[in-house]
Write a protein that holds these residues in place. Structure first.
Motif, mmCIF file in Angstrom:
data_model
loop_
_atom_site.group_PDB
_atom_site.id
_atom_site.type_symbol
_atom_site.label_atom_id
_atom_site.label_comp_id
_atom_site.label_asym_id
_atom_site.label_seq_id
_atom_site.Cartn_x
_atom_site.Cartn_y
_atom_site.Cartn_z
ATOM 1 N N LEU A 178 -2.666 1.134 -50.625
ATOM 2 C CA LEU A 178 -2.592 -0.284 -50.274
ATOM 3 C C LEU A 178 -2.901 -0.468 -48.789
ATOM 4 N N LEU A 179 -2.383 0.423 -47.942
ATOM 5 C CA LEU A 179 -2.688 0.361 -46.513
ATOM 6 C C LEU A 179 -4.175 0.568 -46.264
ATOM 7 N N LYS A 180 -4.751 1.541 -46.969
ATOM 8 C CA LYS A 180 -6.184 1.814 -46.832
ATOM 9 C C LYS A 180 -7.001 0.584 -47.241
ATOM 10 N N ALA A 181 -6.517 -0.127 -48.264
ATOM 11 C CA ALA A 181 -7.196 -1.330 -48.759
ATOM 12 C C ALA A 181 -6.831 -2.569 -47.937
ATOM 13 N N LYS A 182 -5.924 -2.392 -46.978
ATOM 14 C CA LYS A 182 -5.457 -3.502 -46.130
ATOM 15 C C LYS A 182 -4.822 -4.616 -46.960
ATOM 16 N N LEU A 183 -4.006 -4.201 -47.915
ATOM 17 C CA LEU A 183 -3.235 -5.116 -48.764
ATOM 18 C C LEU A 183 -1.760 -4.786 -48.598
ATOM 19 N N ASP A 184 -0.913 -5.811 -48.647
ATOM 20 C CA ASP A 184 0.516 -5.526 -48.719
ATOM 21 C C ASP A 184 0.945 -5.705 -50.176
ATOM 22 N N VAL A 185 2.178 -5.326 -50.480
ATOM 23 C CA VAL A 185 2.666 -5.368 -51.860
ATOM 24 C C VAL A 185 2.617 -6.785 -52.422
ATOM 25 N N ASP A 186 2.957 -7.777 -51.598
ATOM 26 C CA ASP A 186 2.936 -9.162 -52.076
ATOM 27 C C ASP A 186 1.522 -9.599 -52.468
ATOM 28 N N GLU A 187 0.531 -9.239 -51.661
ATOM 29 C CA GLU A 187 -0.859 -9.578 -51.998
ATOM 30 C C GLU A 187 -1.295 -8.874 -53.281
ATOM 31 N N PHE A 188 -0.880 -7.613 -53.435
ATOM 32 C CA PHE A 188 -1.199 -6.860 -54.647
ATOM 33 C C PHE A 188 -0.593 -7.534 -55.882
ATOM 34 N N LEU A 189 0.687 -7.891 -55.799
ATOM 35 C CA LEU A 189 1.354 -8.534 -56.935
ATOM 36 C C LEU A 189 0.734 -9.899 -57.230
ATOM 37 N N SER A 190 0.378 -10.626 -56.188
ATOM 38 C CA SER A 190 -0.280 -11.922 -56.365
ATOM 39 C C SER A 190 -1.620 -11.749 -57.073
ATOM 40 N N ALA A 191 -2.403 -10.747 -56.676
ATOM 41 C CA ALA A 191 -3.699 -10.490 -57.313
ATOM 42 C C ALA A 191 -3.516 -10.127 -58.785
ATOM 43 N N CYS A 192 -2.476 -9.378 -59.089
ATOM 44 C CA CYS A 192 -2.187 -9.036 -60.493
ATOM 45 C C CYS A 192 -1.847 -10.289 -61.288
ATOM 46 N N ARG A 193 -1.036 -11.169 -60.701
ATOM 47 C CA ARG A 193 -0.673 -12.418 -61.387
ATOM 48 C C ARG A 193 -1.909 -13.282 -61.629
ATOM 49 N N PHE B 192 1.963 -10.741 -65.008
ATOM 50 C CA PHE B 192 3.141 -11.097 -64.240
ATOM 51 C C PHE B 192 4.174 -9.974 -64.257
ATOM 52 N N ASP B 193 3.978 -8.995 -65.107
ATOM 53 C CA ASP B 193 4.914 -7.881 -65.243
ATOM 54 C C ASP B 193 4.132 -6.577 -65.128
ATOM 55 N N LEU B 194 4.447 -5.764 -64.123
ATOM 56 C CA LEU B 194 3.746 -4.486 -63.943
ATOM 57 C C LEU B 194 3.980 -3.523 -65.105
ATOM 58 N N GLU B 195 5.014 -3.779 -65.891
ATOM 59 C CA GLU B 195 5.283 -2.931 -67.056
ATOM 60 C C GLU B 195 4.173 -3.037 -68.111
ATOM 61 N N GLU B 196 3.372 -4.093 -68.047
ATOM 62 C CA GLU B 196 2.264 -4.265 -68.997
ATOM 63 C C GLU B 196 0.995 -3.540 -68.541
ATOM 64 N N ILE B 197 1.021 -3.022 -67.321
ATOM 65 C CA ILE B 197 -0.187 -2.443 -66.710
ATOM 66 C C ILE B 197 -0.071 -0.930 -66.652
ATOM 67 N N TYR C 41 -7.190 -0.580 -60.099
ATOM 68 C CA TYR C 41 -8.107 -0.117 -59.053
ATOM 69 C C TYR C 41 -8.565 -1.314 -58.239
ATOM 70 N N LEU C 42 -8.789 -1.094 -56.949
ATOM 71 C CA LEU C 42 -9.472 -2.068 -56.115
ATOM 72 C C LEU C 42 -10.913 -1.609 -56.017
ATOM 73 N N GLU C 43 -11.821 -2.446 -56.507
ATOM 74 C CA GLU C 43 -13.239 -2.108 -56.509
ATOM 75 C C GLU C 43 -13.835 -2.360 -55.124
ATOM 76 N N PRO C 44 -14.966 -1.710 -54.818
ATOM 77 C CA PRO C 44 -15.585 -1.890 -53.496
ATOM 78 C C PRO C 44 -15.894 -3.347 -53.155
ATOM 79 N N GLY C 45 -16.152 -4.174 -54.144
ATOM 80 C CA GLY C 45 -16.452 -5.587 -53.899
ATOM 81 C C GLY C 45 -15.215 -6.433 -53.657
ATOM 82 N N GLY C 46 -14.014 -5.834 -53.734
ATOM 83 C CA GLY C 46 -12.785 -6.560 -53.457
ATOM 84 C C GLY C 46 -12.061 -7.073 -54.696
ATOM 85 N N LEU C 47 -12.609 -6.841 -55.882
ATOM 86 C CA LEU C 47 -11.963 -7.300 -57.113
ATOM 87 C C LEU C 47 -11.070 -6.206 -57.690
ATOM 88 N N LEU C 48 -10.016 -6.628 -58.398
ATOM 89 C CA LEU C 48 -9.150 -5.675 -59.071
ATOM 90 C C LEU C 48 -9.675 -5.389 -60.471
#
Length: 184
Positions: free
Chosen positions: A98-113, A118-123, A127-134
């Motif tokens: 996440l640090l390498k991708a310059k994301l914090d946990v909140d941004e990661f969770l927001s992107a997942c939502r 909404f629940d990481l248990e479903e995932i 991956y973070l793709e080079p173009g910035g998409l999950l």
């Protein structure tokens, strides 16, 4: 101004068609640079139309060359465009990635939502793709059922063709649908 528009059109066609979301950071910056040169060429009264045109040509050729070589070399592609980064797998968030991708946990969770999770248990994996998409791989039990899962064999759908465009009949498209002008 007309010459600038023609030059931008030609250089854009030479560099190829890609959506903004598909552009690497290098392509994006190069496009902005070419646009800035074109803007100056159109607005400012310069002594020479040739100097900005040559600058646009150099940027276009260089960008096209980089694009071509990244298609042929995986090492150069990874250097210029970046590589896929594993952010989450089987219940573990990879904070160093996440640090390498310059994301914090909140941004990661927001992107997942935003992707509908909404629940990481479903995932299973993210991956973070080079173009910035999950890219999210849901757990098998939580992914949508497919016809194959239900032992169904639906017939293959075909893309729809426009048979009338701008008031004109597209006879080739009409013929490909298996219909005729009487049907139309």
């Amino acid at each position: 101004a007309f010459g600038t528009m023609v030059a931008v059109f030609v250089f854009t066609k030479l560099m190829g068609n890609r959506e903004m979301s598909q552009l690497s950071m290098f392509d994006y910056v190069s496009s902005i640079t070419i646009g800035s040169i074109a803007g100056e060429m159109a607005v400012l009264s310069t002594d020479s139309f040739v100097k900005p045109l040559i600058a646009m040509l150099v940027f276009s050729v260089f960008t096209t060359l980089i694009s071509y070589t990244t298609c042929k070399s995986i090492h150069l592609r990874r250097f210029i465009e970046g590589q896929t980064i594993l952010l989450y797998q089987t219940g573990q968030i990879y904070e160093k990635n996440l640090l390498k991708a310059k994301l914090d946990v909140d941004e990661f969770l927001s992107a997942c939502r935003l992707e509908g999770y909404f629940d990481l248990e479903e995932i299973h994996t993210v991956y973070l793709e080079p173009g910035g998409l999950l890219s999210i791989l849901p757990k098998s039990a939580d992914r949508p059922a497919s016809p194959k899962d239900l032992n169904l064999s639906p017939s293959q759908s075909m893309p729809l063709a426009n048979v009338i465009i701008d008031g004109k009949i597209m006879f080739g498209n009409l013929q490909n649908t298996g219909k005729d002008d009487k049907w139309l």
